[in-house]
Design an enzyme around this catalytic site. Structure first.
Site, PDB file in Angstrom:
ATOM      1  N   ASP A  92      26.138  65.607   5.678  1.00  0.00           N
ATOM      2  CA  ASP A  92      25.092  65.009   4.860  1.00  0.00           C
ATOM      3  C   ASP A  92      24.291  66.138   4.208  1.00  0.00           C
ATOM      4  O   ASP A  92      24.546  67.320   4.443  1.00  0.00           O
ATOM      5  CB  ASP A  92      24.222  64.080   5.706  1.00  0.00           C
ATOM      6  N   ASP A 278      28.998  55.364   8.257  1.00  0.00           N
ATOM      7  CA  ASP A 278      28.762  56.170   9.455  1.00  0.00           C
ATOM      8  C   ASP A 278      27.528  55.614  10.130  1.00  0.00           C
ATOM      9  O   ASP A 278      26.657  55.043   9.471  1.00  0.00           O
ATOM     10  CB  ASP A 278      28.483  57.634   9.100  1.00  0.00           C
ATOM     11  N   CYS A 316      39.966  44.773  24.942  1.00  0.00           N
ATOM     12  CA  CYS A 316      40.040  46.137  24.392  1.00  0.00           C
ATOM     13  C   CYS A 316      41.122  46.943  25.103  1.00  0.00           C
ATOM     14  O   CYS A 316      41.335  46.798  26.304  1.00  0.00           O
ATOM     15  CB  CYS A 316      38.679  46.808  24.555  1.00  0.00           C
ATOM     16  N   CYS A 318      41.220  50.372  24.854  1.00  0.00           N
ATOM     17  CA  CYS A 318      40.814  51.788  24.838  1.00  0.00           C
ATOM     18  C   CYS A 318      41.030  52.393  26.221  1.00  0.00           C
ATOM     19  O   CYS A 318      41.180  51.682  27.210  1.00  0.00           O
ATOM     20  CB  CYS A 318      39.372  51.931  24.365  1.00  0.00           C
ATOM     21  N   CYS A 321      38.628  50.969  28.891  1.00  0.00           N
ATOM     22  CA  CYS A 321      38.900  49.593  29.330  1.00  0.00           C
ATOM     23  C   CYS A 321      40.214  49.496  30.097  1.00  0.00           C
ATOM     24  O   CYS A 321      40.387  48.607  30.926  1.00  0.00           O
ATOM     25  CB  CYS A 321      38.888  48.647  28.136  1.00  0.00           C
ATOM     26  N   HIS A 347      34.244  53.981  24.692  1.00  0.00           N
ATOM     27  CA  HIS A 347      34.512  52.558  24.456  1.00  0.00           C
ATOM     28  C   HIS A 347      33.864  52.071  23.157  1.00  0.00           C
ATOM     29  O   HIS A 347      34.513  51.394  22.350  1.00  0.00           O
ATOM     30  CB  HIS A 347      34.057  51.664  25.603  1.00  0.00           C
TER      31      HIS A 347
END
Lengths: 374, 374
Positions: A92, A278, A316, A318, A321, A347
């Protein structure tokens, strides 16, 4: 080298499935970009981000300028190399952090004087200096230096902020075009370098937003961001500002809404044609024990999870999980263990990246508006 | 089921290369065991520990008893399942933490009354209760409840502590033998359950240590630990106590020195015949920015590393040294980023585990003492 942005498909609602070719990574859009404020997505190792499929992350110019400093980073080959992140990066402009974090901020025509939130030392950012710092950091995408309007702001305040942002956009772009070959990983053979996005400001005034967008487009940035949102305004207003600006932006360039949002927001905006977003929310919430799941938000600290052996989100896949239970995550939070922040963040990022993956699939398969050949 | 411990090779100095068959993991010894105090090796995810080759980690009975509690853990299937660690676990007896952490400790013949360091609540550990808690946690190895002698301690204090430790060893073992089938993952078909180690105390008095060892051996524990070391005594004294006790211990059972040590110490003790060691040092030092490397200790916070692009340890092949620079780790520490603790801990554990791997290789290939057949 102009930025290559290939539209794969688009929908009647304006949603776009596209591909953004950046020097360090081809990014599938719409994309959610995890925020790596100080050169690290808080508590998440780089290899975990890679496994989650993150293709582009953010670095904050204000933070990295103050510590460790842009010159050391330039000498070490740029931010990619310094943090060992081979995929895409975006920095940024520093404008938002100067606005929100620094002390004794003083805005003049030339730029902003401010005191560091770390040690009170005096600094100044001009458009030229912001771009100079961003070139040293060497992200794939840098941002024009803007003046962020607070919320609420009077019309005259928003007009003045817009005027400054436009003046600074001209100066940012001029400096960028004159110095883009100074990026640490510049390759003259293929003219491989950064690209620069302009930022639409204008407070919550639709006509000012439109005016800003139209004037920025004349400058021909590589992409366009909508900034100054998610600063406390009601969500309808966020949506209104985005909806006013999106149709004006060139179809063949990426569109980035900065600093949003909640899971349903990022999905909504992506379906309207926002290509990049973002937000610190998934990682910040994680550090406060808040998990985003397919069953809604869980405050994993709650006693009800003390012996809950289900995964945080049963839908999920991931790594968190797949391996850990709610009871274990709750225990880590209760015990003040640093692993809590890591697992919760992984997660939540997986959840955000998963939303965008599904949105991309749905945008890719959406029927395009029928065009009848003559 | 008695513990199976197979000697692969031994050296004239007493060093042993062996294999310890535990219900959840075959452990190659000598082994260093990372400490997972509250059900997590601080700041290190379980998959990172697996990648580093950790085959057994510790849990602290005192901490887990207080939070989340042994009964919830039992109901959830034991500690392995609760923390999602499929390999071997060892729990200490709680004696050392009661000694070092709790408030208002009151030792009687029966056991220890103490106040929780978390909320001041009153608790009591007896040998029976410590074993009861450890059976509920269900580590592969549990430890006899002992009374740890402070340093320095008078001879009469050490004698009294030894007397209590012996009385408690009898009671611990009796309770363990009567209830070992209550472990959450008990398998009656193969009589798969925990094993229990005795702990040699006796302060810094060699004759008391020897006496304690001899009397414990009569009880026929599954393995023997030397406790009450690394409590502030000079290192020669640690070595002296270990050297006095080791020759007395049965050759066919594992020997564990608790709470040691520095990298050169763990190598030295392993070469003398210690099979198992644990210590918080690699992870605690990591959280204070101290790295153990083949070039010595680095305080990675130091300014000299600000632009040092070398890996933390050029001779190390751990995931941290393969990916990140000293400059980056220094930046993470300076910026107070949680990733610093994670990366520093992973490296330090890799360093410790790497030492043991080299020691094992060297012990395996050492010529055995020649035996002449008649």
């Amino acid at each position: 080298m102009a930025l290559t942005f290939n539209l794969v498909n688009s929908t009647p609602a304006g949603g776009r499935r596209a591909r953004l070719f950046l020097p360090h990574q081809t990014v599938e859009t719409p994309v959610f970009m995890p925020v790596g404020t100080q050169g690290t997505v808080k508590a998440v190792p780089q290899d975990a981000l890679e496994s989650l499929g993150a293709e582009i992350i953010l670095g904050n110019t204000y933070h990295l300028y103050l510590r460790p400093g842009h010159e050391p980073i330039r000498r070490m080959g740029g931010l990619h190399r310094f943090i060992s992140w081979p995929r895409a990066l975006l920095t940024d402009s520093g404008g938002f952090q100067v606005f929100s974090l620094s002390q004794l901020r003083k805005v003049t025509e030339d730029g902003v004087q401010f005191r560091s939130h770390l040690d009170g030392s005096l600094h100044s950012f001009t458009p030229e200096h912001s771009i100079h710092v961003q070139i040293a950091l060497g992200a794939d995408i840098c941002m024009s230096f803007d003046e962020c309007t607070e919320y609420p702001a009077s019309r005259s305040r928003a007009e003045e902020s817009l005027r400054l942002t436009m003046a600074w956009a001209h100066r940012s772009l001029a400096h960028f075009r004159a110095h883009r070959q100074d990026v640490p990983w510049f390759d003259p053979k293929v003219c491989r370098t950064q690209c620069c996005f302009g930022i639409v400001q204008g407070g919550m005034y639709a006509d000012l937003r439109r005016q800003c967008a139209e004037r920025l487009i004349e400058l021909d940035f590589d992409g366009y961001a909508i900034g100054g949102l998610s600063v406390g305004e009601p969500r309808e207003l966020t949506l209104e500002m985005i909806s006013e600006v999106l149709p004006l932006l060139p179809k063949d360039k990426p569109r980035y809404v900065m600093g949003v949002g909640y899971p349903d927001e990022i999905e909504q905006y992506a379906r309207l044609g926002v290509d990049m977003m973002d937000c610190v929310l998934p990682t910040r919430a994680a550090r406060h024990a808040l998990l985003f799941t397919s069953e809604g938000r869980l405050n994993i600290k709650n006693k009800q999870f003390a012996e809950d052996q289900n995964p945080p989100d049963p839908a999920c896949t991931c790594p968190v999980c797949r391996r850990y239970s709610r009871a274990y995550l709750r225990h880590l939070v209760q015990a003040g263990e640093p692993l809590a922040a890591t697992l919760n963040s992984i997660h939540n990022l997986a959840f955000y990246l998963g939303i965008m993956q599904r949105v991309r699939a749905s945008l890719a398969s959406a029927p395009t508006p029928i065009s009848i050949d003559p």
